[in-house]
Write an enzyme that holds these catalytic residues in place. Structure first.
Site: not given
Ligand code: ADP
Ligand code: ZN
Ligand code: MG
Length: 615
Positions: A209, A213, A215, A430-431
């Site tokens: 989703p 994280g 990216t 539910h689950e």
């Molecule tokens: P997407 O999965 O939509 O690509 P991003 O990687 O762009 O999400 O995440 C956006 C921001 O959320 C990151 O720049 C970071 O600051 C924060 N973030 C998301 N997941 C993590 C994680 N597992 N650990 C630390 N920061 C996170």
């Molecule tokens: Zn269900």
């Molecule tokens: Mg992304």
């Protein structure tokens, strides 16, 4: 470079024409309109008219006087005065309205500037801007030859850790990190792998989703890899002209071959990787060509050379199956919403950057922020810091963080599915309802994980069942059990709360689909036997079904579907009624833990049985 100047010539001609037209208007046309009904008289006449009280309104503009007479159809007059100190008195005596229009004498050069030079400059500037924009759109960028730049990929290349982000900055997501570490390791010392004969996967797809994280993980790989890292977003391939996207893909892979070993990251790959239209009239040739080119290039390069392609998407369901087959993105790395522990870790990672007071309890915050993604947690920490600044404090306190949860989460409560206590309880039952029905039936896959962390797909929780072996066939009994399992969630809600919620909509959909397929496609009904009543349209691409039977048969099928689901529901209800004690205990346990493993589930289920026997 020279070509840029070409469009300038005609533009200047237009400016000149506009300029000349403006001047002509100024000289001839405007005075004609304005001067048409103003009568010029001399000052003596004006004084006479005042004496005879024929004058109504008077306006003074510098040395010029405009005035109206008192006739039925007032005529406007104009006259020029010399310094007349008595004028005001005369006007007052005659009882006419008068006023002065403030008018600063303008420097003629300045007025010329304002009326002619500035408009021309504005026109010219606008023209330049538009031309540049056009060039950029056409792929050239300012100053470059637009036609030479067509189809050049604009992938950004990171060499070594220019992003400054490493795996330390990514909290939770341990499986994803492990899989990615392996890829990084392969690029560092390929020899180790080649000795054994292992081939590194060509591509890995980060699926999860938004805001979890994906990216960030890719950037961390760039930081760790110490090899060139190409990063491009799927949308950057989408071009105005057919064929441009494909040529960008070619260009990108040409670059990577030169720079190997290296990593390519395609963010939001669903933009170009969408399922190709099975109908053939898609009208989106550009995207299809781009995708085909990507597939071809992925087949074409030699993985042992050390080119690894990472991609990220939050819509894996919409990806073209051809992209996912082995040899392309054969490794799927799930990047799920963090659980309690993951949330706590993410909060800590982001809190490294802010000053905290001693009383901060991350566990409590993480607990309260159930269902939040990494991005939301990062945002929360920042919101808390902003609040501290607003209150002129030097440190972020627990209260700041708690408040920011409300700001971030309550703000989008519905959208981001953070559950209230009551809802969480309902979802827990539910689950467990699903899991219990599954476990109490023979021939159904073992429960491996139950979670009530909401999914962006709309599910508020899920019960995962994984078969021990790979399954290709499903028996009729198994399908019937599966339908019963699907109805188990709703059954539990009805049994415990005596009311039903919307939470079962996905279950209902799945159960209906299965029951329907049993009858129409799998030949599992006594009534119709082995007759295909529904055919799948091109199962490789999409897989929509189309009905191929008479309306009467269709309505019989509908009735049978209803019966099948109803039977399954009754079966599930009976199972749950008989095991109500276990249902309560397990639901409570799940409510506290949010995620429980299959072993935990089974141990409670079995333990309870023992005690029941003892009692
Ligand atoms: P997407 O999965 O939509 O690509 P991003 O990687 O762009 O999400 O995440 C956006 C921001 O959320 C990151 O720049 C970071 O600051 C924060 N973030 C998301 N997941 C993590 C994680 N597992 N650990 C630390 N920061 C996170
Ligand atoms: Zn269900
Ligand atoms: Mg992304």
């Amino acid at each position: 470079m020279k070509q840029v100047e070409k469009p300038k010539k005609p533009l200047i001609i237009y400016y000149l024409i506009a300029f000349i037209v403006l001047i002509l208007l100024n000289w001839f046309v405007f005075p004609m309109f304005m001067g048409s009904n103003v009568r010029e008289v001399d000052y003596g006449t004006f004084l006479n008219m005042i004496e005879e009280r024929q004058v109504s309104k008077v306006q003074l503009e510098g040395d010029t006087i405009y005035f109206m007479d008192k006739s039925e159809e007032p005529q406007q007059y104009e006259t020029t005065t010399f310094d007349d100190p008595e004028l005001v008195n005369r006007l007052e005596d005659a009882g006419c309205e008068f006023g002065r229009v403030a008018q600063e004498q303008m420097n003629p050069i300045l007025s010329m500037l304002i009326s002619i030079v500035i408009p021309v400059l504005i026109f010219w500037g606008l023209g330049q801007l538009l031309t540049k924009q056009m060039m950029k759109k056409m792929g050239g960028g300012a100053g470059g030859n637009p036609f030479m730049q067509f189809g050049k990929s604009n992938a950004k290349v990171y060499v070594e850790s220019t992003t400054g982000i490493t795996f330390n900055d990514v909290a939770g997501e341990d499986e994803a990190k492990e899989l990615l570490t392996e890829i990084v390791d392969f690029l560092h010392n390929p020899g180790k792998y080649q000795e054994i004969g292992a081939v590194c996967p060509k591509g890995a797809l980060l699926v999860g989703p938004p805001g979890t994280g994906k990216t960030l993980l890719a950037k961390a790989v760039a930081g760790e890899a110490e090899v060139p890292f190409f990063s491009i977003s799927g949308s950057e391939f989408v071009e105005m002209f057919v064929g441009m996207g494909a040529s960008k893909v070619r260009d990108l892979f040409k670059q990577t071959n030169e720079k190997a070993p290296c990593i390519v990251f395609i963010d939001e790959i669903d933009t170009i990787g969408k399922k190709r239209d099975s109908q053939g009239f898609s009208g989106n040739d550009e995207r299809e060509q781009t995708l085909n080119q990507l597939l071809t290039e992925m087949d074409g390069f030699d993985a042992s050379k050390g080119v690894v392609i990472l991609a990220a998407t939050n819509r894996p369901d919409s990806l073209d199956p051809a992209l996912l087959r082995p040899g392309r993105f054969d490794r799927r790395i799930p990047v799920e919403l963090p659980d309690l522990k993951g949330r706590e870790e993410i909060l800590k990672v982001h809190a490294r950057k802010v000053k905290l007071s001693d009383n901060v309890d991350f566990n409590a915050i993480a607990r309260a922020a159930s269902g939040a993604s990494g991005a939301e947690l990062a945002n929360m920490v920042n919101e808390a810091a902003l609040r501290a600044v607003r209150d002129n404090r030097k440190y972020v306190t627990q209260e700041d963080l708690e408040e920011s949860i409300e700001v971030v989460i309550a703000g989008y409560q519905k959208k981001n599915k953070v559950l209230s206590t009551k809802e969480k309880l309902i979802v827990s039952y539910h689950e467990i309802g699903h899991a219990l029905v599954a476990a109490l039936q023979t021939n159904s896959a073992p429960v491996t994980k139950i979670t009530i962390i909401p999914r962006t797909s709309g599910a508020l929780g899920y019960t995962m069942q994984v078969d021990e072996e790979e399954r290709n066939l499903m028996s009729r009994e198994e399908i019937e059990n599966k339908i019963a399992t699907l109805t188990g969630g709703r059954c539990a809600e009805e049994l415990i709360f005596d009311s039903v919620t919307t939470g079962a909509s996905n279950d209902i959909e799945q159960a209906t689909k299965l029951a329907r397929a049993m009858i129409t496609r799998f030949g599992m009904s006594d009534r119709f036997g082995m007759v295909a009543l529904e055919t799948q349209v091109n199962p490789y691409l999409g897989g929509d079904s189309s009905l191929s039977c008479s309306p009467e048969t269709a309505s019989t099928i509908d009735d049978m579907v209803v019966d099948t689901v109803k039977q399954a529901y009754d079966k599930a209800m009976n199972l749950l009624r008989e095991n109500k004690g276990k249902l309560h205990e397990l639901a409570k346990y799940l409510y506290e833990k949010e995620t429980i493993t299959g072993e935990e589930f089974m141990s409670i289920l079995n333990k309870k049985e023992d005690t029941e026997e003892k009692n």
